[in-house]
Motif scaffolding. Structure first.
Motif, PDB file in Angstrom:
ATOM      1  N   ALA A 181      86.388  58.711  20.697  1.00 50.19           N
ATOM      2  CA  ALA A 181      87.327  57.904  20.537  1.00 50.19           C
ATOM      3  C   ALA A 181      87.741  57.555  19.046  1.00 50.19           C
ATOM      4  N   THR A 182      88.847  57.318  18.668  1.00 50.13           N
ATOM      5  CA  THR A 182      89.363  57.029  17.215  1.00 50.13           C
ATOM      6  C   THR A 182      89.854  55.635  17.301  1.00 50.13           C
ATOM      7  N   ASP A 183      89.546  55.130  15.899  1.00 50.52           N
ATOM      8  CA  ASP A 183      89.760  53.960  15.484  1.00 50.52           C
ATOM      9  C   ASP A 183      90.742  53.908  14.281  1.00 50.52           C
ATOM     10  N   ALA A 184      91.699  53.337  14.261  1.00 50.64           N
ATOM     11  CA  ALA A 184      92.529  53.238  13.181  1.00 50.64           C
ATOM     12  C   ALA A 184      92.212  52.515  12.066  1.00 50.64           C
ATOM     13  N   ASP A 185      91.289  51.679  12.350  1.00 51.32           N
ATOM     14  CA  ASP A 185      90.756  50.867  11.067  1.00 51.32           C
ATOM     15  C   ASP A 185      90.319  51.558   9.819  1.00 51.32           C
ATOM     16  N   ASP A 186      89.713  51.002   8.914  1.00 48.77           N
ATOM     17  CA  ASP A 186      89.041  51.913   7.764  1.00 48.77           C
ATOM     18  C   ASP A 186      87.696  51.796   7.801  1.00 48.77           C
ATOM     19  N   PRO A 187      87.342  53.062   8.124  1.00 51.84           N
ATOM     20  CA  PRO A 187      86.104  53.256   8.177  1.00 51.84           C
ATOM     21  C   PRO A 187      84.897  53.102   7.160  1.00 51.84           C
ATOM     22  N   THR A 188      85.579  52.802   5.842  1.00 52.86           N
ATOM     23  CA  THR A 188      84.670  52.549   4.586  1.00 52.86           C
ATOM     24  C   THR A 188      84.324  51.384   4.510  1.00 52.86           C
ATOM     25  N   TYR A 189      85.106  50.329   5.322  1.00 48.06           N
ATOM     26  CA  TYR A 189      84.962  48.960   4.969  1.00 48.06           C
ATOM     27  C   TYR A 189      84.662  48.193   6.325  1.00 48.06           C
ATOM     28  N   GLY A 190      83.614  47.581   6.099  1.00 44.99           N
ATOM     29  CA  GLY A 190      82.635  47.057   7.222  1.00 44.99           C
ATOM     30  C   GLY A 190      82.512  47.906   8.508  1.00 44.99           C
ATOM     31  N   ASN A 191      82.517  47.297   9.525  1.00 39.88           N
ATOM     32  CA  ASN A 191      82.213  47.654  10.961  1.00 39.88           C
ATOM     33  C   ASN A 191      83.561  47.931  11.742  1.00 39.88           C
ATOM     34  N   GLY A 240      80.289  48.234  16.207  1.00 35.12           N
ATOM     35  CA  GLY A 240      78.989  48.592  16.422  1.00 35.12           C
ATOM     36  C   GLY A 240      78.676  48.029  17.569  1.00 35.12           C
ATOM     37  N   GLY A 241      79.583  47.677  18.567  1.00 33.94           N
ATOM     38  CA  GLY A 241      79.180  47.060  19.968  1.00 33.94           C
ATOM     39  C   GLY A 241      79.192  45.655  19.806  1.00 33.94           C
ATOM     40  N   GLN A 242      79.191  44.941  18.648  1.00 31.36           N
ATOM     41  CA  GLN A 242      78.848  43.488  18.752  1.00 31.36           C
ATOM     42  C   GLN A 242      79.820  42.741  19.128  1.00 31.36           C
ATOM     43  N   LEU A 243      79.443  41.452  19.738  1.00 30.74           N
ATOM     44  CA  LEU A 243      80.443  40.595  20.023  1.00 30.74           C
ATOM     45  C   LEU A 243      81.669  40.330  19.268  1.00 30.74           C
ATOM     46  N   GLY A 244      82.687  40.303  19.852  1.00 33.81           N
ATOM     47  CA  GLY A 244      84.215  40.108  19.079  1.00 33.81           C
ATOM     48  C   GLY A 244      84.775  41.486  18.804  1.00 33.81           C
ATOM     49  N   GLY A 245      84.116  42.694  18.793  1.00 38.03           N
ATOM     50  CA  GLY A 245      84.659  44.092  18.747  1.00 38.03           C
ATOM     51  C   GLY A 245      85.458  44.395  19.761  1.00 38.03           C
ATOM     52  N   LEU A 246      86.564  45.122  19.362  1.00 34.55           N
ATOM     53  CA  LEU A 246      87.639  45.465  20.237  1.00 34.55           C
ATOM     54  C   LEU A 246      87.170  46.619  21.034  1.00 34.55           C
ATOM     55  N   ALA A 247      87.481  47.050  22.195  1.00 36.10           N
ATOM     56  CA  ALA A 247      87.387  48.341  23.245  1.00 36.10           C
ATOM     57  C   ALA A 247      88.262  48.817  23.647  1.00 36.10           C
ATOM     58  N   GLY A 248      88.217  50.128  24.211  1.00 34.25           N
ATOM     59  CA  GLY A 248      89.180  50.829  24.754  1.00 34.25           C
ATOM     60  C   GLY A 248      88.305  51.717  25.690  1.00 34.25           C
ATOM     61  N   THR A 249      89.091  52.144  26.968  1.00 37.15           N
ATOM     62  CA  THR A 249      88.311  52.603  27.856  1.00 37.15           C
ATOM     63  C   THR A 249      89.182  53.881  28.403  1.00 37.15           C
ATOM     64  N   THR A 250      88.568  54.955  29.072  1.00 37.22           N
ATOM     65  CA  THR A 250      89.140  55.968  29.807  1.00 37.22           C
ATOM     66  C   THR A 250      88.516  56.507  30.772  1.00 37.22           C
TER      67      THR A 250
END
Length: 799
Positions: A181-191, A240-250
């Protein structure tokens, strides 16, 4: 000089901004004491140009949703006294569209919503200019506005939904598929872009690795024959799977592929089949099936007959699908000999998996019982074909052969024999209906027919539909029953200058018989010509003979033809002889012996018909042919019409005169070809004629209307000239028809000087007409004036 840098109060970025401010503050903001401390010593040093402000970059969070423009920072120069004389200018990426600057205060704002995933930073340039002169007060400086990321994009599976296969009976931990899965957010900043995988649906059969996304088998011994398809739902969650994170399914559709883990098994332990005894070799008796729960190549079978009393009589093969066993007839069947058979058939898988051999054996056995059904069969001959040799001189009624056929059935019905007449159309043979004795009924001639191929039929008495046939080949043997004879060399010639002992002809004989030892002919002169003074014969002992002269001095005047009888004998028993006559003609030859003349008249004409008589006959025939052609030509001309188009000559009139015709004057005054087709006749200039050219179309359309309607001498003169021209044209035209025709002029009809010229109504009128005016019309109407009017001889011509 110095500058001031002001950043928006954002709680999450206070520390980085404070650090940036401390590191980038100009010297003017650090205190004037330090500057004054250096003032004394700086005079002694080389001076350098200082920038009005020193900075590097700004930070701003993406996805600002406020109603007011987002404040980015503030530009300020040491030369700005606050009197508005300095103008701040902003250029670069997004200047004027995304970012704006207050040219008086130097405040920078973002006027559009910023998205780091669209553009992560902007490179801008700033400069302070004099508002009045527009002169730059400081060199242009470049800075970067970086967009800080927030977690606003959920992880996505770009290739989903997915399909995967895994072999059945796989062990726990067997890898099925790896998802990313790909996430468009910045991988170098935060989680924001740190993704963790989990399985939402598909337990306990499958599991997924939280970090790598690899889907694995989590339940052992999954059987495809029990369940083949599975649906697995995988979730990817950022932060990182924490509460409040965004999720996608397939979704993953997983199919268990087949392995050969099931042995085949016949659904019956005993198969009952039947086949008629008349079934030909290769006929299908039936089929069997060893069912296998596997599919594809794992279910393919191979069948074989491993035992039984019918393994030599029947055969088994696999059908094109490699699933069924087809039992066929291998040898002819006979109910009377053996009414039933037993087969032991084995069916085995062709593709074995070594990993599952312990589940075997992958084969099964069944029993097939085949019953042979009795069929009323046609009679059976004791031989498949018969060959007979018979001499051609065999007497009528000679028995060639006795054929035999019997009913193979248990009933053993009586058999009757006959000959198929299409194979013996001339009826040379006859077969006794009950015994099958084949005999001749006509004399045979090998030279006419050397082979007779006949078909004998055998039919059951109780069932006439049961008919069998057999071929009988009869070879007619040769007997010496034909005498030899000379070939087509029945004529020869001798030259007048031939000498004694000269060869004039080589003769050979033919014999339609074919003796086993070959042909042997013997030649001699017939007894009546044994002492012939003119010719002699020499037998060459090679089936040829020479004809030789005995004398010279040959002459056509003495004798033109000689007949020489030749006696021929063959060498077979009984001996056959014949006498052939050779005709020898006396001919005139050149020095080389080439024939020049052999009394040609005798060859070409009868004795009573001479050459002159033949020429006379041919001449008479030629004269008759010429006369016949002339008569046909005259008949054709008589039938030809004078006018090609009858509708074109509509003014055909009959003029009757009371006096005698002019004879040659009438016939020579015109060209008769003009009567056939006036329009195609050739004009011959210079030849005068005595009649008038007919005018089919009215001339009134060509006469000027002024001449018709007007009066006076001028109009009469025009008409007079026109009429003279037309008369001259008619006189000079030799092709005009000789008969009377209607001339149309402008002054025709009632009311004109000439009045009506038509005679259509003259026959119905009872009044007498006066024709004295014809004398006034000139010499052309002189004849009519003499006939109907009073001729005035002293009256001068009108024209």
């Amino acid at each position: 000089m110095g500058d001031r840098l002001h950043l928006p109060a954002v709680a999450s970025s206070l520390l980085p901004v404070a650090f940036c401010i401390l590191t980038l503050l100009p010297h003017s903001l650090l205190g004037k004491a330090a500057e004054e401390e250096k003032a004394g010593s700086s005079a002694q040093l080389l001076q350098r140009v200082k920038r009005g402000w020193v900075w590097n970059q700004f930070f701003v969070l993406e996805e600002y949703t406020g109603l007011e423009p987002l404040y980015i920072g503030k530009l300020h120069s040491d030369m700005d006294k606050g009197d508005g004389s300095i103008k701040y200018i902003l250029t670069g990426e997004g200047a004027g569209t995304t970012f704006t600057i207050d040219d008086s205060t130097g405040d920078i704002h973002a006027i559009q919503r910023l998205d780091r995933e669209v553009k992560s930073q902007y490179v801008l340039r700033a400069q302070a200019r004099n508002r009045l002169t527009d002169r730059p007060l400081e060199p242009e400086s470049q800075f970067i506005v970086k967009i800080q990321d927030i977690n606003d994009n959920e992880p996505k599976f770009l290739d989903g939904p997915y399909r995967a296969t895994v072999p059945e009976m796989s062990k726990i931990g067997t890898s099925v598929i790896q998802l990313t899965a790909t996430d468009a957010d910045d991988p170098t900043y935060g989680n924001s872009a740190r993704v963790v995988y989990s399985i939402l649906e598909g337990q306990p059969y499958f599991s997924v690795d939280a970090k790598t996304g690899v889907v694995r088998v989590s339940l052992a011994d999954m059987d495809r024959e029990t369940r083949e398809n599975y649906t697995v739902v995988i979730q990817a969650k950022d932060m990182g799977g924490q509460l409040g994170g965004l999720a996608g399914t397939t979704t993953i559709n997983i199919t268990l592929s087949d392995v050969n883990d099931n042995p085949p098994m016949f659904d019956q332990r005993l198969y009952q089949m039947s086949v008629p005894e008349s079934a030909p070799v290769g006929s299908v008796v039936g089929r069997i099936w060893a069912k296998d729960r596997d599919i594809g190549v794992n279910a393919e079978m191979k069948y074989s007959i491993i035992d039984g009393d019918g393994r030599d009589t029947f055969d088994i093969s696999t059908d094109p699908t490699n699933l069924f066993g087809i039992i066929t007839v291998k040898k002819p069947l006979n109910f009377e000999t053996k009414p039933s058979y037993t087969l032991k058939v084995e069916g085995a898988n062709t593709h074995l998996d070594p990993a599952f051999r312990q589940r075997g054996p992958f084969k099964d056995v069944t029993i097939v019982h085949v019953s042979v059904e009795d069929v009323d069969e046609p009679p059976l001959f004791d031989s498949p074909a018969y060959y007979i040799e018979l001499p051609e001189d065999a007497e009528i009624g000679t028995v060639l052969k006795t054929v035999s056929a019997r009913d193979p059935d248990a009933a053993n019905n009586t058999v009757r024999y006959s000959i198929e007449r299409s194979t013996d159309p001339d009826k040379y043979f006859y077969i006794e209906i009950t015994s099958g004795a084949l005999m001749t009924v006509r004399s045979l001639d090998r030279e006419e027919i050397g082979w007779h191929n006949i078909t004998v039929l055998a039919m059951e008495m109780n069932n006439p539909t049961q008919i069998a046939s057999v071929s009988v080949a009869v070879k007619v043997l040769d007997v010496n029953d034909n005498p030899p004879s000379l070939t087509h060399y029945l004529e020869a010639f001798v030259c007048e200058n031939a000498k004694a002992g000269q060869l004039i002809q080589t003769v050979t004989a033919v014999d339609p018989d074919e003796p086993l030892g070959g042909q042997h002919f013997y030649y001699s002169l017939a007894p009546e010509a044994a002492n012939n003074p003119n010719f002699t014969l020499r037998d060459n002992q090679d089936n040829t003979a020479w004809i030789l002269t005995r004398r010279g001095g040959w002459s056509q005047q003495d004798q033109t033809v000689f007949y020489l009888p030749i006696f021929i004998t063959d060498g077979e028993q009984p001996v056959q002889t014949s006498t052939s006559t050779l005709t020898i003609r006396v001919c005139s030859c050149d020095q080389e012996g080439n024939v020049m003349s052999c009394n040609a008249e005798a060859y070409s004409l009868p004795a009573s018909l001479s050459r002159g008589a033949l020429i006379a006959i041919l001449g008479c025939i030629f004269v008759l042919l010429v006369m016949i052609l002339l008569m046909l030509s005259l008949r054709t001309h008589r039938k030809k019409p004078y006018l090609c188009d009858e509708e074109e000559n509509v003014h055909e009139n009959i003029v009757r005169y009371d006096d005698e015709g002019g004879g040659e004057e009438d016939t020579e005054a015109f060209d008769i070809a003009a009567m056939w087709n006036p329009r195609e006749a050739h004009h011959h200039l210079g030849k005068m004629r005595q009649d008038m050219l007919p005018e089919i179309e009215s001339l009134s359309r060509y006469v000027p209307q002024a001449c018709i309607m007007g009066g006076g001498s001028g109009g009469d003169s025009n008409v007079h000239g026109y009429v003279l021209a037309k008369l001259l044209e008619a006189d000079m035209d030799p092709c005009a028809p000789p008969y009377d025709s209607l001339q149309t002029y402008a002054y025709e009809g009632e009311g004109s000087v000439a009045e009506s010229l038509s005679s259509l109504q003259s026959g119905t009128s009872n009044t007498d007409h006066e024709y004295d005016y014809l004398n006034d019309w000139g010499p052309r109407f002189k004849k009519l004036a003499e006939m109907y009017g009073v001729l005035e001889t002293n009256t001068p011509p009108m024209w």
